[in-house]
Design an enzyme around this catalytic site. Structure first.
Site, short mmCIF file in Angstrom:
data_model
loop_
_atom_site.label_atom_id
_atom_site.label_comp_id
_atom_site.label_asym_id
_atom_site.label_seq_id
_atom_site.Cartn_x
_atom_site.Cartn_y
_atom_site.Cartn_z
N LYS A 1 81.45 -18.32 17.96
CA LYS A 1 80.28 -17.97 18.77
C LYS A 1 79.82 -16.57 18.36
CE LYS A 1 78.72 -17.63 23.59
NZ LYS A 1 77.40 -18.23 23.29
N GLY B 1 75.55 -16.47 27.42
CA GLY B 1 74.33 -16.58 28.24
C GLY B 1 74.66 -17.07 29.65
N ARG C 1 76.48 -26.81 15.29
CA ARG C 1 77.40 -27.54 16.19
C ARG C 1 76.63 -28.29 17.27
NH1 ARG C 1 80.35 -22.92 14.73
NH2 ARG C 1 78.96 -21.67 16.03
N MET C 2 75.70 -27.61 17.93
CA MET C 2 74.93 -28.27 19.00
C MET C 2 73.86 -29.17 18.42
SD MET C 2 75.93 -27.83 22.05
CE MET C 2 74.50 -28.19 23.06
N GLY D 1 68.11 -24.17 24.16
CA GLY D 1 69.47 -23.89 24.62
C GLY D 1 70.00 -22.61 24.04
N HIS E 1 85.30 -18.78 24.88
CA HIS E 1 84.59 -19.61 23.90
C HIS E 1 85.34 -19.67 22.57
CE1 HIS E 1 81.15 -19.22 26.66
NE2 HIS E 1 80.66 -20.29 26.06
N ASN F 1 72.67 -23.07 30.21
CA ASN F 1 73.74 -24.05 30.05
C ASN F 1 73.23 -25.41 30.53
OD1 ASN F 1 76.24 -25.54 30.22
ND2 ASN F 1 77.29 -23.57 30.19
N1 LIG Z 1 72.37 -23.89 26.63
C1 LIG Z 1 73.48 -24.56 26.34
O1 LIG Z 1 73.91 -25.48 27.08
C2 LIG Z 1 74.23 -24.23 25.09
C3 LIG Z 1 73.78 -23.21 24.32
N2 LIG Z 1 74.41 -22.92 23.14
C4 LIG Z 1 73.75 -21.89 22.33
O2 LIG Z 1 73.06 -22.53 21.27
C5 LIG Z 1 73.01 -21.69 20.12
C6 LIG Z 1 73.55 -22.42 18.92
O3 LIG Z 1 74.94 -22.65 19.09
P1 LIG Z 1 75.79 -23.47 18.00
O4 LIG Z 1 75.19 -24.80 17.76
O5 LIG Z 1 77.20 -23.37 18.41
O6 LIG Z 1 75.54 -22.53 16.71
P2 LIG Z 1 75.57 -22.96 15.15
O7 LIG Z 1 75.69 -21.67 14.39
O8 LIG Z 1 76.61 -24.01 14.94
O9 LIG Z 1 74.15 -23.62 14.91
C7 LIG Z 1 72.96 -22.95 14.73
C8 LIG Z 1 72.22 -23.61 13.58
O10 LIG Z 1 70.91 -23.05 13.50
C9 LIG Z 1 70.63 -22.84 12.10
N3 LIG Z 1 69.53 -21.90 11.91
C10 LIG Z 1 69.56 -20.57 11.69
N4 LIG Z 1 68.32 -20.08 11.55
C11 LIG Z 1 67.47 -21.14 11.67
C12 LIG Z 1 66.05 -21.28 11.63
N5 LIG Z 1 65.26 -20.23 11.41
N6 LIG Z 1 65.52 -22.51 11.81
C13 LIG Z 1 66.30 -23.58 12.03
N7 LIG Z 1 67.66 -23.51 12.06
C14 LIG Z 1 68.23 -22.31 11.90
C15 LIG Z 1 71.96 -22.36 11.58
O11 LIG Z 1 72.01 -22.37 10.17
P3 LIG Z 1 73.03 -21.34 9.40
O12 LIG Z 1 74.40 -21.68 9.91
O13 LIG Z 1 72.81 -21.62 7.98
O14 LIG Z 1 72.59 -19.95 9.85
C16 LIG Z 1 72.89 -23.38 12.23
O15 LIG Z 1 72.96 -24.58 11.50
C17 LIG Z 1 73.78 -20.43 20.53
O16 LIG Z 1 72.89 -19.46 21.01
C18 LIG Z 1 74.68 -20.93 21.64
O17 LIG Z 1 75.11 -19.91 22.50
C19 LIG Z 1 75.49 -23.61 22.73
C20 LIG Z 1 76.00 -24.60 23.49
C21 LIG Z 1 75.42 -25.01 24.73
O1 LIG Z 2 77.88 -20.79 22.08
C1 LIG Z 2 78.32 -21.69 22.84
O2 LIG Z 2 79.20 -22.48 22.49
C2 LIG Z 2 77.78 -21.79 24.20
N1 LIG Z 2 76.77 -21.02 24.51
C3 LIG Z 2 76.11 -20.97 25.76
C4 LIG Z 2 76.34 -19.62 26.41
O3 LIG Z 2 76.37 -18.59 25.70
O4 LIG Z 2 76.48 -19.56 27.64
C5 LIG Z 2 76.46 -22.13 26.66
C6 LIG Z 2 77.88 -22.57 26.58
O5 LIG Z 2 78.69 -21.60 27.17
C7 LIG Z 2 78.30 -22.80 25.12
#
Ligand SMILES: NC(=O)C1=CN([C@@H]2O[C@H](COP(=O)(O)OP(=O)(O)OC[C@H]3O[C@@H](n4cnc5c(N)ncnc54)[C@H](OP(=O)(O)O)[C@@H]3O)[C@@H](O)[C@H]2O)C=CC1
Ligand SMILES: O=C(O)C1=N[C@H](C(=O)O)C[C@H](O)C1
Length: 247
Positions: A138, A144, A15-16, A77, A134, A106
């Site tokens: 998630k 976090g 997603r991200m 992230g 959320h 975040n």
């Molecule tokens: N700091 C911030 O502002 C934010 C942080 N987040 C955090 O970001 C993280 C990801 O969130 P989100 O995008 O929703 O999650 P998703 O599950 O949508 O995306 C994660 C992706 O990483 C892939 N993946 C898994 N293992 C590997 C690897 N070894 N190498 C490369 N890619 C891999 C997954 O594949 P597969 O699905 O096949 O396992 C998936 O496509 C979470 O920890 C979330 O909390 C999210 C939003 C904002």
């Molecule tokens: O998984 C998410 O979506 C998000 N993850 C981060 C968190 O765990 O704080 C940042 C944001 O809340 C979105």
């Protein structure tokens, strides 16, 4: 004209990750050179100057160790960063001076302000509780962001010498009062239709203050991510949060 920064994205089909790839692709000063997801060779990101990691807490440490060994700076992230993990990253970086890692709970500017405002409010109220909400896909709880907010509130209360929060409740069912993070109650809601939201509720005799932030779309994180990508290499070592880039 300056050269563009070569950027690789880890978790590129997530997603991200998808949103980050679009944002990097659209930025004139950045070049998207690698889109890496589960099952792809990490080595395909070796040409990147900056890697962006939005994967999962299970794999992010392996990704980080690899990138640091290659001398590539990383913007992270992904959640799951305990003090122990941060210390491990500092250790890897110590062996590679000049490499930078920026980890932000975040990247939303509004979320960052919500955390700052909460830290300011913390010492003025008897009670503080966090409700994070959320999307149901998630994989971690509490978020976090909520854990980071709880830490900031706890630090502010400790610095002010605040007494323990009043709470006479006996939990009849485990979990009814949420998780305790640094002495602050955190309640995690997961529901379809949500993206990422957080309320911080403060209370004292006769009044409450609610500080709320809503990410309604993942584009909300992109200005912060791009700011980090553009600046991470100017910050050797480990940086937590994007606060220092905004002041
Ligand atoms: N700091 C911030 O502002 C934010 C942080 N987040 C955090 O970001 C993280 C990801 O969130 P989100 O995008 O929703 O999650 P998703 O599950 O949508 O995306 C994660 C992706 O990483 C892939 N993946 C898994 N293992 C590997 C690897 N070894 N190498 C490369 N890619 C891999 C997954 O594949 P597969 O699905 O096949 O396992 C998936 O496509 C979470 O920890 C979330 O909390 C999210 C939003 C904002
Ligand atoms: O998984 C998410 O979506 C998000 N993850 C981060 C968190 O765990 O704080 C940042 C944001 O809340 C979105």
């Amino acid at each position: 004209m300056t050269d563009s920064i070569r950027v690789g994205v880890l978790g590129a089909r997530g997603r991200m990750g998808l949103e980050v790839c679009k944002a990097v692709d659209a930025a004139g000063d950045l070049e998207l050179v690698a889109m890496i997801d589960q099952g792809d060779e990490l080595f395909s990101g070796a040409d990147a100057q900056v890697l962006v990691d939005f994967t999962s807490p299970d794999v992010v440490m392996d990704n980080l160790r690899w990138a640091i060994e290659q001398g590539i700076s990383v913007v992270v992230g992904t959640t799951g960063f305990t003090e122990e993990r941060l210390e491990q990253v500092r250790g890897w970086l110590a062996a590679r001076p000049g490499v930078s890692v920026l980890i932000a709970p975040n990247f939303g500017i509004g979320a960052l302000l919500m955390m700052r405002f909460s830290a300011i409010a913390a010492k003025y109220f008897e009670s503080a509780e966090i409700i994070e909400q959320h999307h149901p896909r998630k994989f971690d709880a509490p978020s976090g962001t909520s854990q980071h907010t709880a830490r900031l509130i706890a630090e502010a209360r400790a610095a002010a010498g605040s007494p323990p929060m009043p709470d006479a409740t006996k939990e009849e069912l485990d979990g009814a009062r949420g998780a305790l993070v640094d002495g602050v109650r955190v309640h995690s809601v997961r529901a379809a239709g949500l993206v990422a939201h957080q309320e911080v509720l403060f209370g004292s005799a006769g009044e409450t203050l609610t500080i709320r932030h809503d990410s309604l779309d993942r584009v909300s994180f992109m200005p912060g991510v791009l700011l980090a990508v553009r600046n991470v290499r100017k910050l050797p070592g480990l940086t937590v949060g994007i606060d220092s880039l905004l002041d």
